[in-house]
Scaffold this motif. Structure first.
Motif, PDB file in Angstrom:
ATOM      1  N   LEU A 170      -9.731  16.138 -21.782  1.00  0.00           N
ATOM      2  CA  LEU A 170     -10.663  15.183 -20.915  1.00  0.00           C
ATOM      3  C   LEU A 170     -10.528  13.833 -21.376  1.00  0.00           C
ATOM      4  O   LEU A 170     -11.043  13.426 -22.696  1.00  0.00           O
ATOM      5  CB  LEU A 170     -12.076  15.731 -21.053  1.00  0.00           C
ATOM      6  CG  LEU A 170     -13.107  15.035 -20.293  1.00  0.00           C
ATOM      7  CD1 LEU A 170     -12.848  15.222 -18.672  1.00  0.00           C
ATOM      8  CD2 LEU A 170     -14.513  15.649 -20.508  1.00  0.00           C
ATOM      9  N   ASN A 171     -10.551  12.721 -20.630  1.00  0.00           N
ATOM     10  CA  ASN A 171     -10.426  11.351 -21.063  1.00  0.00           C
ATOM     11  C   ASN A 171     -11.559  10.755 -20.102  1.00  0.00           C
ATOM     12  O   ASN A 171     -11.747  10.666 -19.049  1.00  0.00           O
ATOM     13  CB  ASN A 171      -9.176  10.652 -20.467  1.00  0.00           C
ATOM     14  CG  ASN A 171      -9.047   9.360 -20.948  1.00  0.00           C
ATOM     15  OD1 ASN A 171     -10.027   8.884 -21.378  1.00  0.00           O
ATOM     16  ND2 ASN A 171      -7.846   8.773 -21.042  1.00  0.00           N
ATOM     17  N   LEU A 172     -12.527  10.424 -20.713  1.00  0.00           N
ATOM     18  CA  LEU A 172     -13.944   9.592 -20.320  1.00  0.00           C
ATOM     19  C   LEU A 172     -14.011   8.245 -20.841  1.00  0.00           C
ATOM     20  O   LEU A 172     -15.060   7.555 -20.995  1.00  0.00           O
ATOM     21  CB  LEU A 172     -15.151  10.358 -20.600  1.00  0.00           C
ATOM     22  CG  LEU A 172     -15.202  11.904 -19.829  1.00  0.00           C
ATOM     23  CD1 LEU A 172     -16.417  12.396 -20.253  1.00  0.00           C
ATOM     24  CD2 LEU A 172     -15.481  11.543 -18.386  1.00  0.00           C
ATOM     25  N   SER A 173     -12.873   7.667 -21.359  1.00  0.00           N
ATOM     26  CA  SER A 173     -12.768   6.427 -21.871  1.00  0.00           C
ATOM     27  C   SER A 173     -12.997   5.315 -20.834  1.00  0.00           C
ATOM     28  O   SER A 173     -12.959   5.563 -19.767  1.00  0.00           O
ATOM     29  CB  SER A 173     -11.211   5.981 -22.749  1.00  0.00           C
ATOM     30  OG  SER A 173     -10.452   6.103 -21.659  1.00  0.00           O
ATOM     31  N   THR A 174     -13.713   4.131 -21.252  1.00  0.00           N
ATOM     32  CA  THR A 174     -14.220   2.991 -20.760  1.00  0.00           C
ATOM     33  C   THR A 174     -15.025   3.378 -19.380  1.00  0.00           C
ATOM     34  O   THR A 174     -14.619   3.156 -18.172  1.00  0.00           O
ATOM     35  CB  THR A 174     -13.015   2.278 -20.416  1.00  0.00           C
ATOM     36  OG1 THR A 174     -11.999   2.281 -21.298  1.00  0.00           O
ATOM     37  CG2 THR A 174     -13.257   0.998 -19.995  1.00  0.00           C
ATOM     38  N   THR A 175     -16.048   4.348 -19.596  1.00  0.00           N
ATOM     39  CA  THR A 175     -16.876   4.747 -18.449  1.00  0.00           C
ATOM     40  C   THR A 175     -18.332   4.179 -18.556  1.00  0.00           C
ATOM     41  O   THR A 175     -19.053   4.888 -17.823  1.00  0.00           O
ATOM     42  CB  THR A 175     -16.773   6.242 -18.290  1.00  0.00           C
ATOM     43  OG1 THR A 175     -17.085   6.774 -19.538  1.00  0.00           O
ATOM     44  CG2 THR A 175     -15.492   6.545 -17.804  1.00  0.00           C
ATOM     45  N   LYS A 176     -18.475   3.363 -19.418  1.00  0.00           N
ATOM     46  CA  LYS A 176     -19.761   2.789 -19.906  1.00  0.00           C
ATOM     47  C   LYS A 176     -20.648   3.942 -20.511  1.00  0.00           C
ATOM     48  O   LYS A 176     -21.931   3.597 -20.251  1.00  0.00           O
ATOM     49  CB  LYS A 176     -20.272   2.074 -18.556  1.00  0.00           C
ATOM     50  CG  LYS A 176     -19.509   0.954 -18.074  1.00  0.00           C
ATOM     51  CD  LYS A 176     -19.966   0.386 -17.014  1.00  0.00           C
ATOM     52  CE  LYS A 176     -19.122  -0.964 -16.637  1.00  0.00           C
ATOM     53  NZ  LYS A 176     -19.663  -1.496 -15.263  1.00  0.00           N
ATOM     54  N   LEU A 177     -20.572   5.129 -21.017  1.00  0.00           N
ATOM     55  CA  LEU A 177     -21.339   5.959 -21.602  1.00  0.00           C
ATOM     56  C   LEU A 177     -22.137   5.602 -22.442  1.00  0.00           C
ATOM     57  O   LEU A 177     -21.574   4.986 -23.420  1.00  0.00           O
ATOM     58  CB  LEU A 177     -20.453   7.509 -21.832  1.00  0.00           C
ATOM     59  CG  LEU A 177     -19.859   8.210 -20.746  1.00  0.00           C
ATOM     60  CD1 LEU A 177     -19.077   9.293 -21.053  1.00  0.00           C
ATOM     61  CD2 LEU A 177     -20.889   8.771 -19.851  1.00  0.00           C
ATOM     62  N   ARG A 178     -23.639   5.806 -22.662  1.00  0.00           N
ATOM     63  CA  ARG A 178     -24.416   5.507 -23.828  1.00  0.00           C
ATOM     64  C   ARG A 178     -24.571   6.579 -24.642  1.00  0.00           C
ATOM     65  O   ARG A 178     -25.104   6.529 -25.712  1.00  0.00           O
ATOM     66  CB  ARG A 178     -25.552   4.932 -23.097  1.00  0.00           C
ATOM     67  CG  ARG A 178     -25.488   3.544 -22.648  1.00  0.00           C
ATOM     68  CD  ARG A 178     -26.565   3.035 -22.250  1.00  0.00           C
ATOM     69  NE  ARG A 178     -27.150   3.633 -21.167  1.00  0.00           N
ATOM     70  CZ  ARG A 178     -26.966   3.493 -19.573  1.00  0.00           C
ATOM     71  NH1 ARG A 178     -26.157   2.507 -19.277  1.00  0.00           N
ATOM     72  NH2 ARG A 178     -27.582   4.262 -18.569  1.00  0.00           N
ATOM     73  N   ARG A 179     -24.375   7.990 -24.147  1.00  0.00           N
ATOM     74  CA  ARG A 179     -24.689   9.096 -24.924  1.00  0.00           C
ATOM     75  C   ARG A 179     -23.752  10.330 -24.690  1.00  0.00           C
ATOM     76  O   ARG A 179     -23.049  10.379 -23.200  1.00  0.00           O
ATOM     77  CB  ARG A 179     -26.318   9.389 -24.973  1.00  0.00           C
ATOM     78  CG  ARG A 179     -26.715   9.780 -23.352  1.00  0.00           C
ATOM     79  CD  ARG A 179     -28.270  10.086 -23.333  1.00  0.00           C
ATOM     80  NE  ARG A 179     -28.581  10.669 -22.152  1.00  0.00           N
ATOM     81  CZ  ARG A 179     -28.679  11.704 -21.844  1.00  0.00           C
ATOM     82  NH1 ARG A 179     -28.771  12.843 -22.723  1.00  0.00           N
ATOM     83  NH2 ARG A 179     -29.078  12.270 -20.637  1.00  0.00           N
ATOM     84  N   ILE A 180     -23.781  11.009 -25.528  1.00  0.00           N
ATOM     85  CA  ILE A 180     -23.018  12.387 -25.203  1.00  0.00           C
ATOM     86  C   ILE A 180     -23.839  13.609 -25.089  1.00  0.00           C
ATOM     87  O   ILE A 180     -24.806  13.520 -26.079  1.00  0.00           O
ATOM     88  CB  ILE A 180     -21.922  12.630 -26.371  1.00  0.00           C
ATOM     89  CG1 ILE A 180     -20.806  11.529 -26.305  1.00  0.00           C
ATOM     90  CG2 ILE A 180     -21.173  14.030 -26.272  1.00  0.00           C
ATOM     91  CD1 ILE A 180     -20.099  11.472 -24.973  1.00  0.00           C
ATOM     92  N   THR A 181     -23.698  14.413 -24.196  1.00  0.00           N
ATOM     93  CA  THR A 181     -24.609  15.744 -24.136  1.00  0.00           C
ATOM     94  C   THR A 181     -23.484  16.795 -24.136  1.00  0.00           C
ATOM     95  O   THR A 181     -22.279  16.703 -23.917  1.00  0.00           O
ATOM     96  CB  THR A 181     -25.401  15.510 -22.450  1.00  0.00           C
ATOM     97  OG1 THR A 181     -24.416  15.695 -21.605  1.00  0.00           O
ATOM     98  CG2 THR A 181     -25.932  14.132 -22.735  1.00  0.00           C
ATOM     99  N   PRO A 182     -24.119  18.101 -24.207  1.00  0.00           N
ATOM    100  CA  PRO A 182     -23.632  19.189 -23.893  1.00  0.00           C
ATOM    101  C   PRO A 182     -22.723  19.192 -22.644  1.00  0.00           C
ATOM    102  O   PRO A 182     -22.057  20.377 -22.541  1.00  0.00           O
ATOM    103  CB  PRO A 182     -24.645  20.383 -24.071  1.00  0.00           C
ATOM    104  CG  PRO A 182     -25.469  19.740 -25.020  1.00  0.00           C
ATOM    105  CD  PRO A 182     -25.619  18.533 -24.530  1.00  0.00           C
ATOM    106  N   CYS A 183     -22.769  18.350 -21.695  1.00  0.00           N
ATOM    107  CA  CYS A 183     -21.995  18.509 -20.771  1.00  0.00           C
ATOM    108  C   CYS A 183     -20.411  18.780 -20.869  1.00  0.00           C
ATOM    109  O   CYS A 183     -19.509  19.071 -20.136  1.00  0.00           O
ATOM    110  CB  CYS A 183     -22.023  17.162 -19.859  1.00  0.00           C
ATOM    111  SG  CYS A 183     -21.145  16.998 -18.480  1.00  0.00           S
ATOM    112  N   VAL A 184     -19.964  18.071 -22.001  1.00  0.00           N
ATOM    113  CA  VAL A 184     -18.720  18.021 -22.597  1.00  0.00           C
ATOM    114  C   VAL A 184     -18.370  19.593 -22.802  1.00  0.00           C
ATOM    115  O   VAL A 184     -19.095  20.260 -23.627  1.00  0.00           O
ATOM    116  CB  VAL A 184     -18.452  17.442 -23.969  1.00  0.00           C
ATOM    117  CG1 VAL A 184     -17.157  17.417 -24.469  1.00  0.00           C
ATOM    118  CG2 VAL A 184     -18.774  15.967 -23.568  1.00  0.00           C
TER     119      VAL A 184
END
Length: 789
Positions: free
Chosen positions: A444-458
């Motif tokens: 899964l590539n979520l680079s450069t998507t302006k994410l500010r936090r990581i959740t158990p969605c991963v």
């Protein structure tokens, strides 16, 4: 004749001068690196510069060189790479390259060479890559140009002026990996000219003129280069009607499997003709790059074709005029059912209708990167998450206009074979608390998507997670299957807890805000093998520097190299590589260093104290201080002498002083004025002042020495002050009287001046024999009256 000798010789000299001047003015190229490569490009050079003889690579591109002389490159026999493109070269001496037997790559492209000469290449037996594009030659000469280049693997030739090609032009070449032919102006081509080379790995043909004006000539060229193992790239052509597409028949007849059309202009009619020609052909890879489609996708006349071998359709940078009026291509069911891989990149695609998606029954790889897809369009393209593309394994939707990660997970959750998903360079910003992903997802590539936090969605099934270049500050997810984590370009101040990543083998954490990391941080990762943590703001503390230099290489392999790890602080070390940093013992072991220093200081003072005690230094300091204080307080005129002698004696010897000494001296004619402490000292005054004043106002000091004197504290003070007076004024004012025999050794050693005086002068001894006493008094009086001060 003699008159003409000088002018003619001068003229001869002047004729030689320009050539010598050119040699003298030969510039030096200093842009050479440790790999023995000199980059002398774009420096307005007019001739080959001077470089080190052991150079293996030389770049002279984009200069003003017009002529290559015989000896320009003679000294550089070790050259393996020589770039001369984009100069003004018109002339090359036949032996310019004669010494370059080790040369592997030569680029003479985009110069002004009107003809090519076989002696240039005759000695280049190691040559593997040769570029002759963009010059002015119209043919390859009289033939056998490349006869000695049996090792050549890449050949690029041709230009707009290139007119003819003969069968003997490429004699000597075999098994090329790559050939580029710019033949847009070709008017004459002899059958078999390119076929004599044999199968070529990749052939790029620029044949605008032949396709447009001489289709038969283009067919002959395609016939010679087409081969099932050859990747054929056709560039700079227009496919508008049946005549212009006719040469493509050769690709089908020769069973070509891979074809790329680059920088072509094609109409709807041209597409239909190509599809008909390729019907049931062996083409499995079809690519279109940097091209323009003039039409609306109405290709119904080709709907009955069956490109059953077509597995990969690759479209990149294709501009479709009036794309908003483009057909849904639903009529191409027979065509779209075969591809397993479809890439439509940077082509302004904003929608793939659901009916079209349902036609892609075998699709395993889909790349829609760099287009105009939105959430709503993606929802339509994936049929509201029905799981239409059941065989899809890899999906790339990067660089679009997607904003809802929750919607993406819903759309893809039924893609049960999806293993790779690239959603990078979209604008998600927030990550929902929970998401539903297919259990098969591993990348899964979520680079450069302006994410500010990581959740158990991963999803926990991931093997590779790319979160580069976001605004993340922490990572606390439990991902038991994760093998590679990419979090470079974020705001992490410490490494993610390794306890949550038991299978992690590769960690990329460059360009964050890490100040340091240690052994315990890395030991938390049970399987970590490779690390990229450079370009952070490292604080070069003693612990971090020692760990980096001694231990980190034993725990992991630094893939980005030690040069990427530089100190940010302290300021004195900023920009210095951590691996080259050396810190002092005081910086790294402050407590131990201070303890050692304090111990050394204590020992120094202790030893100094012992030495001072043994050498009586304390006494000397004490008496010096007392002497200075006494001198500072007194204001006596040294010329105002009131006494002839100050008598220093022990109180226990006062009877002898009063009955004998005082009576004898004060009753003498003339009488002597004596100063006795018992009667003449100022009552209430400081004893040191009284002693000092008495000595200063007396011409002599009489010491009445006895065993009592040596043991008397007051007498010791008087001896001490007398010692300092002797030392200060450098005279002999003391007179010693021994009442009884006394050894010199009983005088304290610290009274060095007095001991020296006793050793060097005669002192008076009180005689027991009364007959000798008159002589004693006579000598004493003479000593007191002595003129020396």
């Amino acid at each position: 004749m003699k008159v003409l000798v000088l002018p003619l010789s001068s003229l001869f000299f002047l004729c030689l001068l320009p050539s010598h001047s050119a040699e003298w003015e030969r510039k030096k190229c200093t842009q050479c690196d440790k790999h023995l490569f000199c980059d002398c490009s774009d420096q307005n050079l007019v001739q080959v510069p001077s470089i080190p003889e052991n150079v293996q690579g030389l770049n002279l591109s984009h200069n003003q060189i017009e002529v290559l002389k015989e000896d320009d490159l003679q000294e550089y026999a070790q050259l393996k790479t020589l770039y001369l493109q984009n100069n003004r070269i018109r002339t090359i001496h036949n032996r310019t390259f004669a010494s370059l037997a080790n040369l592997e790559s030569l680029d003479l492209s985009y110069n002004f060479l009107a003809s090519l000469s076989w002696p240039w290449f005759d000695q280049l037996l190691s040559l593997k890559r040769l570029n002759l594009l963009g010059n002015l030659y119209t043919s390859l000469g009289s033939g056998f140009l490349f006869r000695q280049l049996s090792r050549l693997r890449s050949l690029r030739l041709g230009n707009r002026s290139f007119r003819s090609m003969g069968r003997s032009d490429l004699v000597g070449l075999r098994g090329l990996d790559e050939m580029v032919l710019h033949g847009s102006g070709l008017q004459s081509y002899e059958d078999g000219s390119l076929g004599s080379v044999g199968p070529i790995g990749t052939v790029t043909l620029s044949l605008y003129g032949p396709f447009h004006s001489y289709p038969a000539l283009a067919s002959k060229i395609l016939r010679d280069v087409s081969n099932p193992e050859t990747l054929l790239i056709l560039t700079d052509v227009t496919l508008a009607d049946e005549r212009s597409t006719q040469p493509i028949v050769e690709l089908k007849q020769k069973a070509v499997r891979r074809v790329i059309f680059r920088n072509v202009s094609v109409t709807d009619s041209g597409i239909v003709n190509v599809m008909r020609i390729m019907d049931r052909s062996e083409v499995s890879f079809l690519g279109v790059e940097d091209s323009q489609l003039v039409g609306h996708g109405f290709w119904t006349n080709a709907s009955a074709t069956h490109p059953d071998k077509m597995e990969t359709l690759y479209i990149k940078n294709v501009a479709i005029r009036d794309f908003y009026a483009f057909s849904s291509l639903a009529f191409l069911q027979n065509v779209l059912q075969f591809p397993k891989s479809v890439s439509i990149i940077n082509s302004n695609v904003f929608l793939m209708p659901c009916p079209t998606s349902k036609l892609l029954k075998k699709l395993e790889y889909l790349d829609f990167s760099g287009n105009l897809l939105t959430d709503l369009a993606t929802k339509e393209s994936f049929c509201n998450g029905e799981g239409t593309l059941q065989h899809l394994r890899s999906l790339n939707l990067s660089r679009n206009s997607l904003s809802s990660l929750a919607l993406m997970s819903t759309l893809f959750t039924n893609l049960n074979q999806l293993t790779s998903l690239d959603l990078s360079e979209n604008d998600f910003s927030d990550m929902p608390a929970q998401c539903a992903w297919p259990s098969s997802l591993q990348y899964l590539n979520l680079s450069t998507t302006k994410l500010r936090r990581i959740t158990p969605c991963v999803p926990p099934s991931l093997h590779i997670l790319d979160l580069n270049d976001n605004d993340l500050t922490e990572f606390n997810l439990n991902l038991p299957n994760l093998i590679e984590l990419r979090i470079s370009g974020n705001k992490f101040k410490k490494l993610p807890p390794g306890i949550f990543l038991p299978s992690l083998e590769v960690l990329l954490v460059q360009r964050n805000m890490l100040s340091m990391f240690g052994k315990s941080d890395l030991m938390d990762y049970k399987k970590l093998q490779e690390l990229e943590a450079g370009h952070n703001k490292f604080v070069c503390s003693c612990g971090f520097v020692a760990f980096f230099q001694l231990e980190v290489g034993q725990l992991v392999r630094l893939r980005d190299g030690p040069e990427s790890y530089q100190c940010d602080s302290p300021t004195a070390l900023r920009g210095q590589q951590v691996g080259d940093t050396h810190l002092s013992a005081f910086e790294c072991h402050m407590v131990v260093a201070v303890s050692v220093l304090c111990t050394l200081v204590f020992l120094f003072f202790f030893i100094s104290g012992v030495l001072c005690y043994k050498l009586h230094a304390i006494w000397y300091l004490k008496m010096t201080w007392a002497w200075l204080k006494a001198k500072r307080k007194r204001s006596v005129n040294r010329d105002d002498i009131r006494y002839d002698a100050f008598v220093s004696y022990s109180e226990r010897d006062s009877e002898w002083v009063e009955e004998f000494l005082v009576q004898e001296l004060e009753n003498a004619q003339p009488p002597f004025r004596l100063c006795l402490h018992k009667r003449d000292f100022l009552p209430g005054g400081w004893i040191a002042d009284n002693i000092m004043n008495a000595m200063e106002k007396s011409r002599r000091t009489l010491f009445v020495l006895s065993r009592h004197f040596v043991g008397s504290e007051w007498c010791r003070y008087e001896l001490e002050f007398s010692h300092f007076r002797l030392f200060d004024e450098n005279n002999d004012t003391a007179v010693l009287i021994l009442l009884e025999p006394i050894a010199k050794e009983t005088i304290p050693k610290r009274f060095c001046k007095l001991r020296k005086f006793m050793n060097s002068r005669t002192y008076l001894e009180w005689p027991e024999d009364e007959t000798q006493r008159p002589m004693f008094w006579h000598n004493l009086k003479m000593a007191i009256k002595a003129d020396e001060c």
